[in-house]
Design a protein around this motif. Structure first.
Motif, PDB file in Angstrom:
ATOM      1  N   ILE A  67      82.459  51.262   8.680  1.00 30.59           N
ATOM      2  CA  ILE A  67      83.676  50.500   8.978  1.00 30.59           C
ATOM      3  C   ILE A  67      84.392  51.073  10.201  1.00 30.59           C
ATOM      4  CG2 ILE A  67      85.998  49.947   8.120  1.00 30.59           C
ATOM      5  CD1 ILE A  67      84.644  49.568   5.347  1.00 30.59           C
ATOM      6  N   ASN A  68      84.434  52.388  10.328  1.00 33.03           N
ATOM      7  CA  ASN A  68      85.102  52.994  11.480  1.00 33.03           C
ATOM      8  C   ASN A  68      84.423  52.642  12.796  1.00 33.03           C
ATOM      9  OD1 ASN A  68      87.152  54.195  10.001  1.00 33.03           O
ATOM     10  ND2 ASN A  68      86.016  56.092   9.707  1.00 33.03           N
ATOM     11  N   VAL A  69      83.104  52.449  12.774  1.00 35.00           N
ATOM     12  CA  VAL A  69      82.387  52.094  13.999  1.00 35.00           C
ATOM     13  C   VAL A  69      82.616  50.629  14.357  1.00 35.00           C
ATOM     14  CG1 VAL A  69      80.097  51.841  15.050  1.00 35.00           C
ATOM     15  CG2 VAL A  69      80.656  53.898  13.757  1.00 35.00           C
ATOM     16  N   ILE A  70      82.608  49.737  13.374  1.00 33.48           N
ATOM     17  CA  ILE A  70      82.707  48.301  13.688  1.00 33.48           C
ATOM     18  C   ILE A  70      84.120  47.756  13.657  1.00 33.48           C
ATOM     19  CG2 ILE A  70      80.362  47.811  12.935  1.00 33.48           C
ATOM     20  CD1 ILE A  70      81.820  46.401  10.462  1.00 33.48           C
ATOM     21  N   LYS A  71      85.085  48.549  13.162  1.00 26.48           N
ATOM     22  CA  LYS A  71      86.445  48.006  13.139  1.00 26.48           C
ATOM     23  C   LYS A  71      86.992  47.957  14.558  1.00 26.48           C
ATOM     24  CE  LYS A  71      89.114  52.191  12.388  1.00 26.48           C
ATOM     25  NZ  LYS A  71      89.968  52.929  11.499  1.00 26.48           N
ATOM     26  N   GLY A  72      87.853  47.054  14.770  1.00 27.65           N
ATOM     27  CA  GLY A  72      88.413  46.845  16.101  1.00 27.65           C
ATOM     28  C   GLY A  72      88.534  45.354  16.321  1.00 27.65           C
ATOM     29  N   LYS A  73      89.260  44.997  17.340  1.00 27.62           N
ATOM     30  CA  LYS A  73      89.513  43.586  17.628  1.00 27.62           C
ATOM     31  C   LYS A  73      88.203  42.879  17.971  1.00 27.62           C
ATOM     32  CE  LYS A  73      92.516  40.241  18.694  1.00 27.62           C
ATOM     33  NZ  LYS A  73      93.476  39.668  17.824  1.00 27.62           N
ATOM     34  N   ARG A  74      87.631  42.194  17.000  1.00 30.93           N
ATOM     35  CA  ARG A  74      86.457  41.318  17.162  1.00 30.93           C
ATOM     36  C   ARG A  74      85.139  42.027  17.490  1.00 30.93           C
ATOM     37  NH1 ARG A  74      89.477  38.780  14.731  1.00 30.93           N
ATOM     38  NH2 ARG A  74      90.679  36.985  15.381  1.00 30.93           N
ATOM     39  N   LYS A  75      85.012  43.325  17.200  1.00 30.87           N
ATOM     40  CA  LYS A  75      83.743  44.013  17.466  1.00 30.87           C
ATOM     41  C   LYS A  75      82.595  43.370  16.698  1.00 30.87           C
ATOM     42  CE  LYS A  75      85.101  48.705  18.672  1.00 30.87           C
ATOM     43  NZ  LYS A  75      85.055  50.108  18.237  1.00 30.87           N
ATOM     44  N   SER A  76      82.815  43.087  15.428  1.00 35.74           N
ATOM     45  CA  SER A  76      81.737  42.491  14.636  1.00 35.74           C
ATOM     46  C   SER A  76      81.404  41.092  15.144  1.00 35.74           C
ATOM     47  CB  SER A  76      82.093  42.458  13.151  1.00 35.74           C
ATOM     48  OG  SER A  76      83.318  41.800  12.943  1.00 35.74           O
ATOM     49  N   THR A  77      82.398  40.350  15.604  1.00 41.38           N
ATOM     50  CA  THR A  77      82.161  39.015  16.157  1.00 41.38           C
ATOM     51  C   THR A  77      81.338  39.116  17.443  1.00 41.38           C
ATOM     52  OG1 THR A  77      84.275  38.301  15.240  1.00 41.38           O
ATOM     53  CG2 THR A  77      83.287  36.875  16.900  1.00 41.38           C
ATOM     54  N   ILE A  78      81.623  40.102  18.264  1.00 38.60           N
ATOM     55  CA  ILE A  78      80.854  40.327  19.485  1.00 38.60           C
ATOM     56  C   ILE A  78      79.395  40.596  19.132  1.00 38.60           C
ATOM     57  CG2 ILE A  78      80.505  41.907  21.437  1.00 38.60           C
ATOM     58  CD1 ILE A  78      83.626  42.279  21.431  1.00 38.60           C
ATOM     59  N   ILE A  79      79.166  41.448  18.149  1.00 31.41           N
ATOM     60  CA  ILE A  79      77.798  41.768  17.734  1.00 31.41           C
ATOM     61  C   ILE A  79      77.089  40.520  17.222  1.00 31.41           C
ATOM     62  CG2 ILE A  79      76.405  43.072  16.065  1.00 31.41           C
ATOM     63  CD1 ILE A  79      78.564  45.305  16.303  1.00 31.41           C
ATOM     64  N   MET A  86      81.073  57.909  18.001  1.00 25.86           N
ATOM     65  CA  MET A  86      80.756  57.682  16.610  1.00 25.86           C
ATOM     66  C   MET A  86      80.948  59.003  15.884  1.00 25.86           C
ATOM     67  SD  MET A  86      77.262  56.040  14.969  1.00 25.86           S
ATOM     68  CE  MET A  86      77.122  54.910  16.311  1.00 25.86           C
ATOM     69  N   LYS A  87      81.693  58.949  14.802  1.00 25.78           N
ATOM     70  CA  LYS A  87      81.994  60.152  14.051  1.00 25.78           C
ATOM     71  C   LYS A  87      81.661  59.928  12.582  1.00 25.78           C
ATOM     72  CE  LYS A  87      85.774  63.286  13.044  1.00 25.78           C
ATOM     73  NZ  LYS A  87      87.204  63.507  13.102  1.00 25.78           N
ATOM     74  N   LYS A  88      81.012  60.907  11.980  1.00 23.37           N
ATOM     75  CA  LYS A  88      80.628  60.816  10.580  1.00 23.37           C
ATOM     76  C   LYS A  88      81.870  60.994   9.703  1.00 23.37           C
ATOM     77  CE  LYS A  88      77.105  62.633   7.521  1.00 23.37           C
ATOM     78  NZ  LYS A  88      75.992  63.592   7.390  1.00 23.37           N
ATOM     79  N   SER A  89      81.974  60.163   8.655  1.00 28.13           N
ATOM     80  CA  SER A  89      83.089  60.239   7.720  1.00 28.13           C
ATOM     81  C   SER A  89      82.619  60.823   6.394  1.00 28.13           C
ATOM     82  CB  SER A  89      83.680  58.847   7.477  1.00 28.13           C
ATOM     83  OG  SER A  89      84.210  58.322   8.657  1.00 28.13           O
ATOM     84  N   TYR A  90      83.547  60.965   5.481  1.00 29.72           N
ATOM     85  CA  TYR A  90      83.225  61.488   4.161  1.00 29.72           C
ATOM     86  C   TYR A  90      82.254  60.573   3.429  1.00 29.72           C
ATOM     87  CZ  TYR A  90      83.853  62.738  -0.733  1.00 29.72           C
ATOM     88  OH  TYR A  90      83.625  63.085  -2.029  1.00 29.72           O
ATOM     89  N   GLN A 117      86.796  46.824  23.800  1.00 31.16           N
ATOM     90  CA  GLN A 117      85.868  46.738  22.669  1.00 31.16           C
ATOM     91  C   GLN A 117      84.417  46.854  23.150  1.00 31.16           C
ATOM     92  OE1 GLN A 117      87.231  46.842  19.511  1.00 31.16           O
ATOM     93  NE2 GLN A 117      89.026  47.037  20.817  1.00 31.16           N
ATOM     94  N   LEU A 118      84.092  46.225  24.276  1.00 32.73           N
ATOM     95  CA  LEU A 118      82.735  46.320  24.822  1.00 32.73           C
ATOM     96  C   LEU A 118      82.399  47.761  25.194  1.00 32.73           C
ATOM     97  CD1 LEU A 118      82.675  43.080  26.988  1.00 32.73           C
ATOM     98  CD2 LEU A 118      81.310  43.517  24.937  1.00 32.73           C
ATOM     99  N   LYS A 119      83.351  48.472  25.792  1.00 33.98           N
ATOM    100  CA  LYS A 119      83.121  49.876  26.155  1.00 33.98           C
ATOM    101  C   LYS A 119      82.888  50.726  24.908  1.00 33.98           C
ATOM    102  CE  LYS A 119      85.583  49.778  30.499  1.00 33.98           C
ATOM    103  NZ  LYS A 119      86.827  50.030  31.203  1.00 33.98           N
ATOM    104  N   GLU A 120      83.670  50.487  23.855  1.00 34.76           N
ATOM    105  CA  GLU A 120      83.501  51.250  22.622  1.00 34.76           C
ATOM    106  C   GLU A 120      82.158  50.940  21.962  1.00 34.76           C
ATOM    107  OE1 GLU A 120      86.904  50.708  20.070  1.00 34.76           O
ATOM    108  OE2 GLU A 120      88.275  51.544  21.561  1.00 34.76           O
ATOM    109  N   LEU A 121      81.764  49.676  21.957  1.00 37.13           N
ATOM    110  CA  LEU A 121      80.462  49.315  21.389  1.00 37.13           C
ATOM    111  C   LEU A 121      79.327  49.943  22.190  1.00 37.13           C
ATOM    112  CD1 LEU A 121      81.154  45.565  20.565  1.00 37.13           C
ATOM    113  CD2 LEU A 121      80.630  47.368  18.897  1.00 37.13           C
ATOM    114  N   GLU A 122      79.492  50.017  23.497  1.00 37.66           N
ATOM    115  CA  GLU A 122      78.480  50.656  24.336  1.00 37.66           C
ATOM    116  C   GLU A 122      78.437  52.161  24.071  1.00 37.66           C
ATOM    117  OE1 GLU A 122      77.118  50.817  29.027  1.00 37.66           O
ATOM    118  OE2 GLU A 122      79.160  50.175  28.550  1.00 37.66           O
ATOM    119  N   THR A 123      79.597  52.785  23.959  1.00 36.79           N
ATOM    120  CA  THR A 123      79.670  54.222  23.666  1.00 36.79           C
ATOM    121  C   THR A 123      79.011  54.549  22.333  1.00 36.79           C
ATOM    122  OG1 THR A 123      81.705  54.457  24.949  1.00 36.79           O
ATOM    123  CG2 THR A 123      81.263  56.156  23.310  1.00 36.79           C
TER     124      THR A 123
END
Length: 108
Positions: free
Chosen positions: A12-24, A1-5, A52-58
């Motif tokens: 959006i940068n944390v939840i974007k990705g193929k179906r991350k929000s759907t998984i949540i 997770m990285k802080k943006s401007y 996507q699961l690994k990224e959500l866990e990270t």
């Protein structure tokens, strides 16, 4: 997770990705095993689901619990942070329905 401007970009940068929000959204309904998630989201490859699961866990949005059984059983659940962002994802879901209804009305 990285802080943006902008905090919106960070979100959006944390939840974007193929179906991350759907998984949540699915995990908000209860813990799920990997195969359950694959069945609930059929338009994602198993390779992409794993990524996507690994990224959500990270990013500390989901927990991955491995049960010492034969064969091994793995369950995914939301962390407190994952539960905290659920209302915002639900709002985005409702916003998507508004846009889809608009698209449908323009096509007819």
């Amino acid at each position: 997770m990285k802080k943006s401007y902008c905090p919106i970009d960070t979100f959006i940068n944390v939840i974007k990705g193929k179906r991350k929000s759907t998984i949540i959204l699915h995990l908000f309904q209860g813990n799920k095993r990997y195969n359950e998630l694959v069945k609930l989201i059929p338009d994602i490859s198993e390779r992409m689901m794993s990524k996507q699961l690994k990224e959500l866990e990270t990013d500390n949005l989901i927990n991955r619990e491995v049960f010492p059984e034969v064969p091994p059983r793995v369950e995914y659940s939301l962390t407190d942070l994952g539960k905290e962002i659920h209302p915002y994802l639900k709002g985005m879901f409702k916003g998507g329905i508004i846009f889809e209804n608009k698209i449908d009305s323009e096509e007819n």
